[in-house]
Design a protein around this motif. Structure first.
Motif, PDB file in Angstrom:
ATOM      1  N   SER A 394     -47.989 -45.594  53.612  1.00 35.76           N
ATOM      2  CA  SER A 394     -47.279 -44.108  53.110  1.00 35.76           C
ATOM      3  C   SER A 394     -46.094 -44.736  52.931  1.00 35.76           C
ATOM      4  CB  SER A 394     -47.115 -43.133  53.854  1.00 35.76           C
ATOM      5  OG  SER A 394     -46.481 -43.982  55.419  1.00 35.76           O
ATOM      6  N   MET A 395     -46.019 -46.476  53.132  1.00 35.48           N
ATOM      7  CA  MET A 395     -44.224 -47.049  52.724  1.00 35.48           C
ATOM      8  C   MET A 395     -43.901 -46.999  51.927  1.00 35.48           C
ATOM      9  SD  MET A 395     -44.407 -49.650  56.070  1.00 35.48           S
ATOM     10  CE  MET A 395     -45.003 -51.786  55.174  1.00 35.48           C
ATOM     11  N   GLU A 396     -43.463 -46.034  51.214  1.00 36.22           N
ATOM     12  CA  GLU A 396     -43.487 -46.407  49.276  1.00 36.22           C
ATOM     13  C   GLU A 396     -42.387 -46.161  48.717  1.00 36.22           C
ATOM     14  OE1 GLU A 396     -46.728 -47.383  45.807  1.00 36.22           O
ATOM     15  OE2 GLU A 396     -47.206 -46.163  46.926  1.00 36.22           O
ATOM     16  N   VAL A 397     -41.163 -46.719  48.173  1.00 36.93           N
ATOM     17  CA  VAL A 397     -40.741 -46.353  47.864  1.00 36.93           C
ATOM     18  C   VAL A 397     -40.700 -45.177  46.772  1.00 36.93           C
ATOM     19  CG1 VAL A 397     -37.746 -46.684  47.288  1.00 36.93           C
ATOM     20  CG2 VAL A 397     -38.983 -48.428  48.375  1.00 36.93           C
ATOM     21  N   GLU A 398     -40.035 -43.515  46.811  1.00 36.24           N
ATOM     22  CA  GLU A 398     -40.412 -42.846  45.957  1.00 36.24           C
ATOM     23  C   GLU A 398     -39.052 -42.862  44.907  1.00 36.24           C
ATOM     24  OE1 GLU A 398     -40.449 -39.175  48.396  1.00 36.24           O
ATOM     25  OE2 GLU A 398     -42.077 -40.537  49.020  1.00 36.24           O
ATOM     26  N   TYR A 399     -39.273 -43.625  43.753  1.00 39.59           N
ATOM     27  CA  TYR A 399     -37.718 -43.942  42.900  1.00 39.59           C
ATOM     28  C   TYR A 399     -37.706 -42.794  42.448  1.00 39.59           C
ATOM     29  CZ  TYR A 399     -38.365 -49.364  44.037  1.00 39.59           C
ATOM     30  OH  TYR A 399     -38.656 -49.963  44.296  1.00 39.59           O
ATOM     31  N   PRO A 400     -36.447 -42.341  42.227  1.00 38.41           N
ATOM     32  CA  PRO A 400     -35.881 -40.383  41.639  1.00 38.41           C
ATOM     33  C   PRO A 400     -36.054 -41.184  40.343  1.00 38.41           C
ATOM     34  CG  PRO A 400     -34.089 -41.999  42.347  1.00 38.41           C
ATOM     35  CD  PRO A 400     -34.847 -42.513  43.127  1.00 38.41           C
TER      36      PRO A 400
ATOM     37  N   ASP B 143     -41.552 -52.329  55.370  1.00 30.30           N
ATOM     38  CA  ASP B 143     -40.949 -51.050  54.374  1.00 30.30           C
ATOM     39  C   ASP B 143     -40.240 -51.058  53.390  1.00 30.30           C
ATOM     40  OD1 ASP B 143     -40.704 -48.688  53.590  1.00 30.30           O
ATOM     41  OD2 ASP B 143     -41.059 -48.008  55.431  1.00 30.30           O
ATOM     42  N   PRO B 144     -40.599 -51.304  51.954  1.00 27.47           N
ATOM     43  CA  PRO B 144     -39.143 -51.634  51.375  1.00 27.47           C
ATOM     44  C   PRO B 144     -38.605 -50.307  51.610  1.00 27.47           C
ATOM     45  CG  PRO B 144     -41.407 -51.667  50.374  1.00 27.47           C
ATOM     46  CD  PRO B 144     -41.964 -50.812  51.250  1.00 27.47           C
ATOM     47  N   ARG B 145     -38.685 -48.979  51.959  1.00 27.28           N
ATOM     48  CA  ARG B 145     -37.440 -47.998  51.776  1.00 27.28           C
ATOM     49  C   ARG B 145     -36.917 -48.748  53.342  1.00 27.28           C
ATOM     50  NH1 ARG B 145     -41.298 -43.293  53.826  1.00 27.28           N
ATOM     51  NH2 ARG B 145     -42.013 -45.184  55.151  1.00 27.28           N
ATOM     52  N   SER B 150     -32.749 -44.780  49.069  1.00 26.19           N
ATOM     53  CA  SER B 150     -33.882 -44.001  48.511  1.00 26.19           C
ATOM     54  C   SER B 150     -33.668 -42.668  48.775  1.00 26.19           C
ATOM     55  CB  SER B 150     -35.296 -44.589  48.684  1.00 26.19           C
ATOM     56  OG  SER B 150     -35.084 -44.892  50.504  1.00 26.19           O
ATOM     57  N   PRO B 151     -34.412 -41.418  48.384  1.00 31.56           N
ATOM     58  CA  PRO B 151     -34.452 -40.290  49.044  1.00 31.56           C
ATOM     59  C   PRO B 151     -34.532 -40.562  50.039  1.00 31.56           C
ATOM     60  CG  PRO B 151     -35.649 -40.185  46.447  1.00 31.56           C
ATOM     61  CD  PRO B 151     -35.474 -41.849  46.876  1.00 31.56           C
TER      62      PRO B 151
END
Lengths: 410, 162
Positions: A394-400, B143-145, B150-151
């Motif tokens: 789940s730890m994925e960056v949601e790029y806008p 975790d890349p976040r 990021s949002p």
């Protein structure tokens, strides 16, 4: 001189086209400013060279916003009112002549005009023209029919002191905008002209780079790889532990004989195995417990308790492994006692004490074996259940999403 | 942004230190023939725990989340590990001191008392929990976040401000 001037003005009024011409309309403000007489013909010559193309002006990188607005309007108006290419050369020449006359008239007007104005202009010769040039351009563009240059001159001088409302500089054009070959990008505090095609290509390149970066091996992938590697070790540990515990308890029962009649035989045979067995059990139990905890969200106690109350296999297996670990560790003292059986036989193992020490130890070993076996069975019912892996996934960056590439308002 | 190579190297070091720790916890009792060997093993183990704690703290300081001041977000996630690491280090040092003190003169003798047994059980249990939380934390720190805007981070920031 005045009469000549008036004459020129009157003829000029008649000759001005109904809409401002592209290059002429733009050059007017610069001509109207209080440049020195020497400078004017030079700039005019320059303009006369460049203007027919209409593009060379655009490459002026140090362009201010006002200039940009005026140019934009001029360019955007070009397709709307296409200038006939077959304008007679004679007419052009005539116009040029009139402009030079105009200029001379202006200069003369400056010399002969109000003394105070002249003095003011001479003192502000360096500053006022530049200010007025900057602020005047959009005004001239907005009022295309202004052609009375004398009036303009007066306005310029008075306007140099009074601030022009800012919205007039940046007011949006009322007409429909036309695509321009240039786009103006803000660098520092200035807008600089740049080719739209270049920018588009650069942005496309940026997009492709962005895609490359996304498709590369990330830290998340490394985490997932390590975790999946550990999961393999954990699964191996579960099975190996269950098998080893079963083998261990079978060996103990075999050596102790029927009804535990040969406990001395067990001590003699097993004493060398007791401590390594204990160490190996701890190692395997530690690996299995960590692997079982991965399948349960132990970090959040409420969720862990809930899943335990709901008798989820992963939660039950974790509990069983942890209980087995505690039981195994509690037998460390007994294991060391068995380990030291040959060296300190009399002190540690007084005659008749074997039963009291070994019964609980055998019982605990049996319990550990059952727990480990049951936990292994529970884990094997849902080997895919893995909370930690779910979180790692789940730890994925949601790029806008990048905004739609609409034409930027210039 | 955390580089993948750097993260892999750090992860390798951390897992190597954890493996060493597990090895010493499992087999140190078997290597007690010479007390010096056990002493060296224990010292290295304690230093390894300390190194692991320092590395995880440095990794946390390196995150974008920490640098923008959302320490509470990191603490919320990794508080258990930090507390458990401190507990485990304390228990380990106590047990090692006690065991070495008892076995220094004669290594192959029966030294167990009830107190030592209890400390041993707690130290080994804390070790297992420490392995679990440490492994989880090192994987979560990939975790890349955590390393860029990021949002998700903005949502977390908005929630933290409420």
């Amino acid at each position: 001189m005045d009469s000549e001037n008036l004459k020129v003005k009157s003829t000029r009024r008649r000759e001005l086209p109904p809409l401002p011409q592209t290059s002429r309309g733009r050059t007017l403000p610069s001509l109207a400013s209080q440049d020195t007489v020497d400078e004017v013909p030079r700039s005019r010559r320059k303009k006369a060279k460049k203007d027919p193309d209409g593009t060379e002006d655009m490459e002026d990188t140090g362009m201010e916003m006002g200039g940009v607005a005026s140019r934009r309007q001029s360019v955007s108006q070009t397709p709307l009112t296409p200038e006939p290419q077959e304008v007679p050369a004679a007419r052009k020449k005539k116009k040029k002549k009139q402009q030079t006359l105009d200029l001379e008239g202006d200069q003369a007007g400056l010399v002969n005009g109000d003394a105070a104005d002249a003095a003011e202009q001479t003192t502000d010769a360096e500053e006022a023209p530049r200010k007025s040039r900057k602020k005047k351009k959009p005004k001239v563009v907005e009022t295309p029919y202004v052609n009375d240059l004398d009036v303009e001159e007066d306005d310029i001088i008075s306007d140099a002191q009074s601030p022009i409302p800012q919205h007039s500089l940046f007011s949006a054009p009322t007409g429909q905008s036309q695509p321009v070959g240039k786009m103006f990008v803000e660098h520092g505090r200035r807008f600089q002209a740049a080719d739209r095609i270049d920018k588009r290509m650069a942005s496309d390149q940026l997009d492709t780079n962005f895609m490359d970066i996304q498709s590369m091996w990330t830290t998340r992938d490394v985490s997932l790889k390590v975790h999946s590697g550990y999961r393999v070790i954990g699964l191996f540990a579960h099975g190996f532990l269950a098998g080893y515990a079963a083998w261990n308890v079978i060996v103990i029962y075999v050596l102790s004989g029927e009804q535990f009649s040969t406990l001395n035989n067990l001590l003699q045979q097993y004493h060398s195995l007791a401590y390594p067995s204990q160490s190996l059990l701890y190692l395997l139990l530690a690996l299995s417990t960590v692997s079982a905890f991965d399948r349960l969200n132990l970090a959040k106690a409420t969720i862990a308790m809930r899943s335990l109350l709901m008798l989820e296999p992963a939660a039950l297996a974790s509990l069983l492994y942890f209980a087995a670990l505690v039981l195994t560790l509690s037998q460390q003292m007994t294991s060391d006692r068995i380990n030291l059986y040959p060296s300190s036989n009399s002190t540690l193992w007084p005659p008749g004490s074997e039963h009291t020490t070994l019964y609980p130890w055998i019982g605990v070993n049996l319990a550990v074996t059952l727990m480990v076996g049951l936990a292994w069975a529970l884990i094997s019912t849902g080997p895919e259940t893995d909370y930690t892996e779910e979180f790692l996934l789940s730890m994925e960056v949601e790029y806008p999403k990048p905004p739609q590439k609409a034409d930027m308002p210039v | 942004m955390l580089q993948t190579n750097n993260y892999s190297l750090v992860l390798l070091i951390q897992l190597a230190l954890l493996t060493y720790d597990l090895f010493v916890n499992s087999f140190s009792e078997l290597l007690r023939a010479a007390p010096v060997v056990q002493l060296v093993l224990f010292i290295i183990q304690d230093i390894a725990i300390l190194f692991n704690v320092i590395i995880i703290l440095l990794m946390m300081f390196n995150t974008y989340v920490f640098q923008v001041g959302l320490v509470s977000l990191l603490l919320e996630r990794f508080r258990a590990l930090l507390m458990l690491s401190a507990l485990y280090l304390t228990l380990s040092i106590c047990l090692h001191c006690w065991v070495m003190n008892l076995r220094w003169m004669e290594s192959n003798r029966f030294v167990w008392t009830d107190g030592l047994q209890v400390l041993f059980v707690f130290q080994r249990l804390a070790a297992v929990l420490y392995y679990y939380f440490y492994k989880r934390t090192t994987e979560y720190l990939g975790d890349p976040r955590l390393y860029e805007d990021s949002p998700w981070l903005r949502d977390a920031f908005a929630r933290a401000r409420q």
